[in-house]
Write a protein that holds these residues in place. Structure first.
Motif, PDB file in Angstrom:
ATOM      1  N   LYS A  87       0.902  -1.307  -0.091  1.00  0.00           N
ATOM      2  CA  LYS A  87       0.024   0.028  -0.122  1.00  0.00           C
ATOM      3  C   LYS A  87       0.794   1.244   0.062  1.00  0.00           C
ATOM      4  O   LYS A  87       0.377   2.167  -0.470  1.00  0.00           O
ATOM      5  CB  LYS A  87      -1.014  -0.027   1.321  1.00  0.00           C
ATOM      6  CG  LYS A  87      -1.990   1.061   1.405  1.00  0.00           C
ATOM      7  CD  LYS A  87      -2.816   1.246   0.066  1.00  0.00           C
ATOM      8  CE  LYS A  87      -3.811   2.252   0.297  1.00  0.00           C
ATOM      9  NZ  LYS A  87      -3.545   3.643  -0.038  1.00  0.00           N
ATOM     10  N   GLU A  91      -1.603   0.889  -5.673  1.00  0.00           N
ATOM     11  CA  GLU A  91      -2.754   1.335  -5.301  1.00  0.00           C
ATOM     12  C   GLU A  91      -3.524  -0.163  -5.616  1.00  0.00           C
ATOM     13  O   GLU A  91      -4.632  -0.374  -4.958  1.00  0.00           O
ATOM     14  CB  GLU A  91      -3.214   2.325  -6.215  1.00  0.00           C
ATOM     15  CG  GLU A  91      -4.786   2.735  -6.022  1.00  0.00           C
ATOM     16  CD  GLU A  91      -5.290   3.935  -6.846  1.00  0.00           C
ATOM     17  OE1 GLU A  91      -4.371   4.548  -7.023  1.00  0.00           O
ATOM     18  OE2 GLU A  91      -6.547   3.969  -7.074  1.00  0.00           O
ATOM     19  N   TYR A  92      -3.064  -0.810  -6.585  1.00  0.00           N
ATOM     20  CA  TYR A  92      -3.727  -1.965  -6.842  1.00  0.00           C
ATOM     21  C   TYR A  92      -2.688  -3.427  -6.526  1.00  0.00           C
ATOM     22  O   TYR A  92      -1.584  -3.330  -6.450  1.00  0.00           O
ATOM     23  CB  TYR A  92      -4.111  -2.319  -8.339  1.00  0.00           C
ATOM     24  CG  TYR A  92      -5.157  -1.149  -8.928  1.00  0.00           C
ATOM     25  CD1 TYR A  92      -6.455  -1.710  -8.967  1.00  0.00           C
ATOM     26  CD2 TYR A  92      -4.853  -0.071  -9.032  1.00  0.00           C
ATOM     27  CE1 TYR A  92      -7.501  -1.060  -9.375  1.00  0.00           C
ATOM     28  CE2 TYR A  92      -6.046   0.501  -9.497  1.00  0.00           C
ATOM     29  CZ  TYR A  92      -7.421   0.350  -9.686  1.00  0.00           C
ATOM     30  OH  TYR A  92      -8.367   1.048 -10.104  1.00  0.00           O
ATOM     31  N   PHE A 119      -8.276  -5.664   1.036  1.00  0.00           N
ATOM     32  CA  PHE A 119      -9.056  -4.155   1.215  1.00  0.00           C
ATOM     33  C   PHE A 119      -8.939  -3.661   2.538  1.00  0.00           C
ATOM     34  O   PHE A 119      -8.957  -2.791   2.755  1.00  0.00           O
ATOM     35  CB  PHE A 119     -10.559  -5.077   1.028  1.00  0.00           C
ATOM     36  CG  PHE A 119     -11.138  -4.982  -0.193  1.00  0.00           C
ATOM     37  CD1 PHE A 119     -11.168  -3.912  -0.901  1.00  0.00           C
ATOM     38  CD2 PHE A 119     -11.578  -6.307  -0.763  1.00  0.00           C
ATOM     39  CE1 PHE A 119     -11.866  -4.010  -2.300  1.00  0.00           C
ATOM     40  CE2 PHE A 119     -12.285  -6.238  -1.965  1.00  0.00           C
ATOM     41  CZ  PHE A 119     -12.299  -5.058  -2.601  1.00  0.00           C
ATOM     42  N   LYS A 124      -6.785  -1.967  -3.869  1.00  0.00           N
ATOM     43  CA  LYS A 124      -7.660  -2.651  -4.794  1.00  0.00           C
ATOM     44  C   LYS A 124      -7.574  -3.712  -5.449  1.00  0.00           C
ATOM     45  O   LYS A 124      -6.438  -3.774  -6.273  1.00  0.00           O
ATOM     46  CB  LYS A 124      -8.197  -1.473  -6.062  1.00  0.00           C
ATOM     47  CG  LYS A 124      -8.350  -0.296  -5.277  1.00  0.00           C
ATOM     48  CD  LYS A 124      -8.976   0.692  -6.341  1.00  0.00           C
ATOM     49  CE  LYS A 124      -9.319   2.102  -5.704  1.00  0.00           C
ATOM     50  NZ  LYS A 124      -9.202   3.398  -6.862  1.00  0.00           N
ATOM     51  N   GLN A 157     -17.200  -3.108  -1.354  1.00  0.00           N
ATOM     52  CA  GLN A 157     -15.885  -3.843  -1.528  1.00  0.00           C
ATOM     53  C   GLN A 157     -16.095  -4.460  -2.857  1.00  0.00           C
ATOM     54  O   GLN A 157     -15.302  -4.403  -3.762  1.00  0.00           O
ATOM     55  CB  GLN A 157     -15.509  -4.876  -0.531  1.00  0.00           C
ATOM     56  CG  GLN A 157     -14.977  -4.096   0.672  1.00  0.00           C
ATOM     57  CD  GLN A 157     -14.720  -5.129   1.930  1.00  0.00           C
ATOM     58  OE1 GLN A 157     -15.361  -6.355   1.908  1.00  0.00           O
ATOM     59  NE2 GLN A 157     -13.624  -4.603   2.747  1.00  0.00           N
ATOM     60  N   THR A 160     -15.810  -2.127  -5.646  1.00  0.00           N
ATOM     61  CA  THR A 160     -14.428  -1.614  -5.830  1.00  0.00           C
ATOM     62  C   THR A 160     -13.417  -2.681  -6.517  1.00  0.00           C
ATOM     63  O   THR A 160     -12.523  -2.372  -7.111  1.00  0.00           O
ATOM     64  CB  THR A 160     -13.756  -1.241  -4.380  1.00  0.00           C
ATOM     65  OG1 THR A 160     -14.570  -0.273  -3.726  1.00  0.00           O
ATOM     66  CG2 THR A 160     -12.381  -0.637  -4.495  1.00  0.00           C
ATOM     67  N   LEU A 161     -13.891  -3.902  -6.130  1.00  0.00           N
ATOM     68  CA  LEU A 161     -13.050  -4.969  -6.719  1.00  0.00           C
ATOM     69  C   LEU A 161     -12.991  -4.977  -8.192  1.00  0.00           C
ATOM     70  O   LEU A 161     -13.907  -4.483  -8.779  1.00  0.00           O
ATOM     71  CB  LEU A 161     -13.697  -6.135  -6.254  1.00  0.00           C
ATOM     72  CG  LEU A 161     -13.315  -7.507  -6.813  1.00  0.00           C
ATOM     73  CD1 LEU A 161     -11.960  -8.063  -5.771  1.00  0.00           C
ATOM     74  CD2 LEU A 161     -14.335  -8.877  -6.709  1.00  0.00           C
ATOM     75  N   THR A 197     -18.954  -3.074 -10.825  1.00  0.00           N
ATOM     76  CA  THR A 197     -17.641  -4.071 -10.756  1.00  0.00           C
ATOM     77  C   THR A 197     -17.111  -3.820 -12.028  1.00  0.00           C
ATOM     78  O   THR A 197     -17.867  -4.301 -13.139  1.00  0.00           O
ATOM     79  CB  THR A 197     -17.989  -5.261 -10.299  1.00  0.00           C
ATOM     80  OG1 THR A 197     -18.579  -5.257  -9.046  1.00  0.00           O
ATOM     81  CG2 THR A 197     -16.521  -6.033  -9.936  1.00  0.00           C
TER      82      THR A 197
END
Ligand code: PGA
Length: 245
Positions: A87, A91-92, A119, A124, A157, A160-161, A197
């Protein structure tokens, strides 16, 4: 509105000098692109360098991602990287890639733990799913697998996934799924998640076939291996996605 996402999975390729050249080349070529997100996933060891080198804040649509992580936060896990460490620089995070399941024997339980841990750390996840062999039950089986993988996630979540549909037979084989087949499977996967999603296609994507996938109703982007290591073809795919947005 689902923002299209083009992710480059560099796998275990590039030395540090090559990584700089490729990332800097992509950065200058995608500077004017604004409608899509571009995510570069270099080997973990180069992430910190690239995070310093790419002024990510200045190009909000260009992001970094990791290719893997462990689910624990710290401790005696030799060789692993914690979500909180990732992190700080990305970001991913790609999770459940078929090379992780096949070569490193990751199972669904481990992948689910990693998704939840990602998460919890504010990352992400780009969750990969795909059948080994194509047959008429693939769609139903994949929808069932995805249902289990996302069990216990909140609606937010799930929204965001990012899901990446990558048929294993299409990865690195030069034998991509047809855009129509990918659309059909992805439409079935969408029933399991949320209308918001994002679901990507991955497997032998090239600058020649990218447009066909990106024109499909349910395909929100691409997870690209081999082609992501080639500056011009990768940038061309990003441009196609931006033009279609
Ligand atoms: P490929 O790899 O584009 O080289 O087929 C895709 C992937 O493994 O994510």
């Amino acid at each position: 509105m689902r923002t299209k996402l083009i992710a480059g999975n560099w796998k275990m390729n590039t030395n540090l000098a090559d990584a700089h050249v490729l990332a800097n080349g992509i950065r200058s070529e995608v500077e004017h692109i604004e409608k899509i997100e571009v995510v570069l996933c270099p080997p973990t060891i180069w992430l910190i360098e690239l995070a310093h080198n790419i002024p990510l804040g200045k190009l909000p649509h260009l992001k970094l991602g990791a290719q893997n992580m462990y689910f624990e936060s710290k401790g005696a896990f030799t060789g692993e990287t914690a979500p909180e460490m990732i992190k700080e620089v990305a970001e991913y995070v790609i999770l459940g890639h078929s090379e992780r399941t096949h070569i490193f024997h990751e199972d669904a339980e481990l992948i689910s733990k990693k998704v939840k841990a990602a998460f919890a750390a504010g990352l992400k996840p780009i969750l990969c799913i795909g059948e080994d062999v194509q047959d008429e039950n693939s769609k139903t089986q994949l929808a069932h697998q995805l249902t289990e993988l996302v069990a216990g996630l909140s609606e937010e979540q799930i929204q965001t996934l990012v899901v990446a549909y990558e048929p294993v037979w299409a990865i690195g084989s030069g034998n991509p799924a047809t855009a129509e087949y990918a659309q059909e499977v992805i439409a079935a996967l969408r029933q399991v998640v949320n209308a918001e999603t994002r679901i990507l296609y991955g497997g032998s994507v090239t600058e020649e076939n990218a447009k066909a996938y990106l024109s499909q109703e349910d395909i929100d982007g691409l997870l690209i291996g081999g082609t992501s290591l080639k500056l011009k073809p990768f940038v061309t795919v990003c441009q196609i996605a931006d033009d279609l947005s």
